[in-house]
Design an enzyme around this catalytic site. Sequence first.
Site, PDB file in Angstrom:
ATOM      1  N   SER A  62       0.759  23.324 -56.400  1.00  0.00           N
ATOM      2  CA  SER A  62       1.037  23.238 -54.960  1.00  0.00           C
ATOM      3  C   SER A  62      -0.069  22.508 -54.202  1.00  0.00           C
ATOM      4  CB  SER A  62       1.198  24.643 -54.375  1.00  0.00           C
ATOM      5  OG  SER A  62       0.011  25.412 -54.580  1.00  0.00           O
ATOM      6  N   ASN A  82      -2.416  36.401 -54.103  1.00  0.00           N
ATOM      7  CA  ASN A  82      -1.269  36.805 -53.287  1.00  0.00           C
ATOM      8  C   ASN A  82      -1.674  37.153 -51.863  1.00  0.00           C
ATOM      9  OD1 ASN A  82       0.023  36.483 -55.698  1.00  0.00           O
ATOM     10  ND2 ASN A  82       0.642  38.628 -55.946  1.00  0.00           N
ATOM     11  N   THR A 134      29.338  19.035 -15.365  1.00  0.00           N
ATOM     12  CA  THR A 134      29.889  19.936 -16.374  1.00  0.00           C
ATOM     13  C   THR A 134      30.869  19.090 -17.185  1.00  0.00           C
ATOM     14  OG1 THR A 134      31.742  20.677 -14.980  1.00  0.00           O
ATOM     15  CG2 THR A 134      29.701  21.966 -14.859  1.00  0.00           C
ATOM     16  N   HIS A 135      30.907  19.316 -18.471  1.00  0.00           N
ATOM     17  CA  HIS A 135      31.745  18.519 -19.379  1.00  0.00           C
ATOM     18  C   HIS A 135      31.393  17.027 -19.303  1.00  0.00           C
ATOM     19  CE1 HIS A 135      34.325  22.084 -19.830  1.00  0.00           C
ATOM     20  NE2 HIS A 135      34.233  22.201 -18.525  1.00  0.00           N
ATOM     21  N   SER A 143      14.401  -4.884 -29.706  1.00  0.00           N
ATOM     22  CA  SER A 143      15.314  -5.225 -30.795  1.00  0.00           C
ATOM     23  C   SER A 143      14.823  -6.485 -31.494  1.00  0.00           C
ATOM     24  CB  SER A 143      16.724  -5.449 -30.241  1.00  0.00           C
ATOM     25  OG  SER A 143      17.548  -6.110 -31.182  1.00  0.00           O
ATOM     26  N   LYS A 166      16.847  -5.991 -25.099  1.00  0.00           N
ATOM     27  CA  LYS A 166      16.915  -4.546 -25.346  1.00  0.00           C
ATOM     28  C   LYS A 166      15.604  -3.821 -25.056  1.00  0.00           C
ATOM     29  CE  LYS A 166      19.769  -2.432 -26.895  1.00  0.00           C
ATOM     30  NZ  LYS A 166      20.058  -2.217 -28.324  1.00  0.00           N
ATOM     31  N   ASN A 168      14.873   0.039 -25.979  1.00  0.00           N
ATOM     32  CA  ASN A 168      15.482   1.214 -26.603  1.00  0.00           C
ATOM     33  C   ASN A 168      14.622   2.469 -26.420  1.00  0.00           C
ATOM     34  OD1 ASN A 168      17.533  -0.474 -27.641  1.00  0.00           O
ATOM     35  ND2 ASN A 168      16.281  -0.957 -29.430  1.00  0.00           N
ATOM     36  N   GLU A 203      15.031   9.345 -28.923  1.00  0.00           N
ATOM     37  CA  GLU A 203      15.984   9.441 -30.028  1.00  0.00           C
ATOM     38  C   GLU A 203      15.351  10.107 -31.248  1.00  0.00           C
ATOM     39  OE1 GLU A 203      18.545   5.435 -28.826  1.00  0.00           O
ATOM     40  OE2 GLU A 203      17.218   5.402 -30.560  1.00  0.00           O
ATOM     41  N   TYR A 213       5.412  39.666 -54.854  1.00  0.00           N
ATOM     42  CA  TYR A 213       5.232  38.217 -54.867  1.00  0.00           C
ATOM     43  C   TYR A 213       6.110  37.578 -55.938  1.00  0.00           C
ATOM     44  CZ  TYR A 213       3.151  33.594 -54.780  1.00  0.00           C
ATOM     45  OH  TYR A 213       2.981  32.239 -54.669  1.00  0.00           O
ATOM     46  N   GLN A 219       5.985  29.694 -53.092  1.00  0.00           N
ATOM     47  CA  GLN A 219       5.322  28.400 -53.003  1.00  0.00           C
ATOM     48  C   GLN A 219       6.101  27.464 -52.072  1.00  0.00           C
ATOM     49  OE1 GLN A 219       3.145  26.937 -56.498  1.00  0.00           O
ATOM     50  NE2 GLN A 219       4.433  25.107 -56.387  1.00  0.00           N
ATOM     51  N   LYS A 237       5.509  26.838 -47.568  1.00  0.00           N
ATOM     52  CA  LYS A 237       4.436  26.151 -46.849  1.00  0.00           C
ATOM     53  C   LYS A 237       4.828  24.793 -46.281  1.00  0.00           C
ATOM     54  CE  LYS A 237       1.267  28.413 -49.991  1.00  0.00           C
ATOM     55  NZ  LYS A 237       2.429  29.025 -50.699  1.00  0.00           N
TER      56      LYS A 237
END
Length: 462
Positions: free
Chosen positions: A23, A110, A155-156, A277, A283, A285, A290, A317, A322, A325
Amino acid sequence: MKKLWGGRFDGKNEDWIDAFGASISFDQALAKQDIQGSLAHVKMLMHTKILSQSDGEAIITGLKTIQQKLANNELEFTIQNEDIHLNIESYLHDEIGPVAGKLHTGRSRNDQVATDMHLYLKEHVLEIIEKVRELRTVLVEKATENIETIMPGYTHLQHAQPISFAHHLMAYYQMLTRDEQRLTENLQRIDCSPLGAAALAGTTFPIDREFSANELGFSSIYANSLDAVSDRDFILEFLSNSSILMMHLSRFCEELILWCSHEFQFVQLSDTFSTGSSIMPQKKNPDMAELIRGKTGRVYGDLFGLLTVMKGLPLAYNKDFQEDKEGMFDTVETVSKSLSIMSGMIATMQVNQQHMLESTEKDFSNATELADYLANKGIPFREAHEIVGKLVFSCIQRGIYLQDVSLDEYQAITPVITSDLYEKLTSKAAVQNRHSLGGTGFEQVEKQIINAKKILQKEASR
C-alpha cells in the site's frame, strides 16, 4: 529483503504478489501522521516505564531525524517494506539500530494505521471547514453587491417569479452553512484515539492510552479495542458529508454554466476560470465549473466504494481495509481544490444586472402578482388563479404580456382592478413586496445578509 513480520514464514512471495499487496504507493501520504503517532507512543512507553529512558530517547531522536528528512523530501519508500509503517520502522532501524524494534511494543499496525487516518482526517477536515467558510464569505460579499439585482426565479427551469439575485446566492450560503455544520459534527467522531487498541484485544503491557491521546491532541478515546481497529464510520461520514457538499457545488456550477451561456448572459466568468477552443476562436468555456460538476461523481464513487468494502467485513481487522485510504485521499484533494476554485470563480464573477432584469420583463413571471392582487380585492385565490391563467393564455395568443393589457380590458374581467395594478406588475414591486420572513423582498434579503455577517464574524473569532 527480510520481512519485519517474516519469522513465521519459510517461503517467499514473488515480486508481483508483493506489489499487489503493498500500500506504500498511496499510504505514504500518512508519513507525517505515522511519525507523529510513533512519537506519542514512545513517550507513553517511557512515561509508563515500559521503555527505558535511554532507549526511548534514542527512538525519539531517530524519529525526529526521519521527520526532518521527510520535510526535506529525502525519504524514498519501497514496495519491499509494503506500507508506511514498515518503511518508517526500517528507516528508524537504519538510524539507531536494533533498539528501533522496541518502538512497536504494545501496539499493532492495526491501531497504528487507524491512528494515522484519524490524525490525517482531523487535519484536513479542519482545512476544508476553513475553505467552506471562505466560500460562504465570498457568497455574502457578492450578495451584498446584488440585493436589488433582479433575476428570474425558476421552477422546472421555467420562469416562475422575479427574485433578488442576492436571495439566490444566499440560498447557497445556507446550504454551505449546513455543510460546515456536518463537517464540524464529523470532527467529534474523527477526534478519537484508537492508539493502544493493538491488534484487536488491547495489550498485556501497562500502557496509558489517555497519555498518548493527550500527546496527539485527541479529545476522546475508543472504549472498545475491537471497535477501535475496525471502525471506519468516521471516514464514511466524511465521504458522505463531502458528497452532499459536492452536490451543492455541482448544482451551483450547473447554474453558472447556464448563466454564462449566450442564451442567458446573466454572468461572465473570469478568464482565469475559463478556457478556449482549439478550433472555434470565439469560445469561452466554463471548464472549471464543468470540472467541479464532473468531479462530484468521483466523490460519490469514493463513498460507495468504501461502503461496499465495509458491508461484509467481520470483526476486527481485514486486509480489505487497505482499500479505505485512496478514496479518502482523493476526496480530500477533490473537495479542497473545488472549494478554492469555487471561491475564486464567484469572487471574480461579473453580474449582468440589466440583462437579468430585462429577462423578467418579457415573460409572465408577474402572473402571481396579478392573482395576489385579485385575492387582496376579495376574489378567492383559486378563482383568481383561473382568471389569470385564462388571461395569460390570451396574451400568449396575441403576443403581449400582462403589463400590456389595457385597463379597460382588465376592468371588463372584473371592475375591482384599478390603475394601481400596473405598478404591482413591475419586477421590482414583485420582489420588493415579498417581505415574508425568509422571502426575497429586499429588506428580508438584507436581514439575511446582516445575520450571515454576524455569524461569520463570530465564527472567525473562535
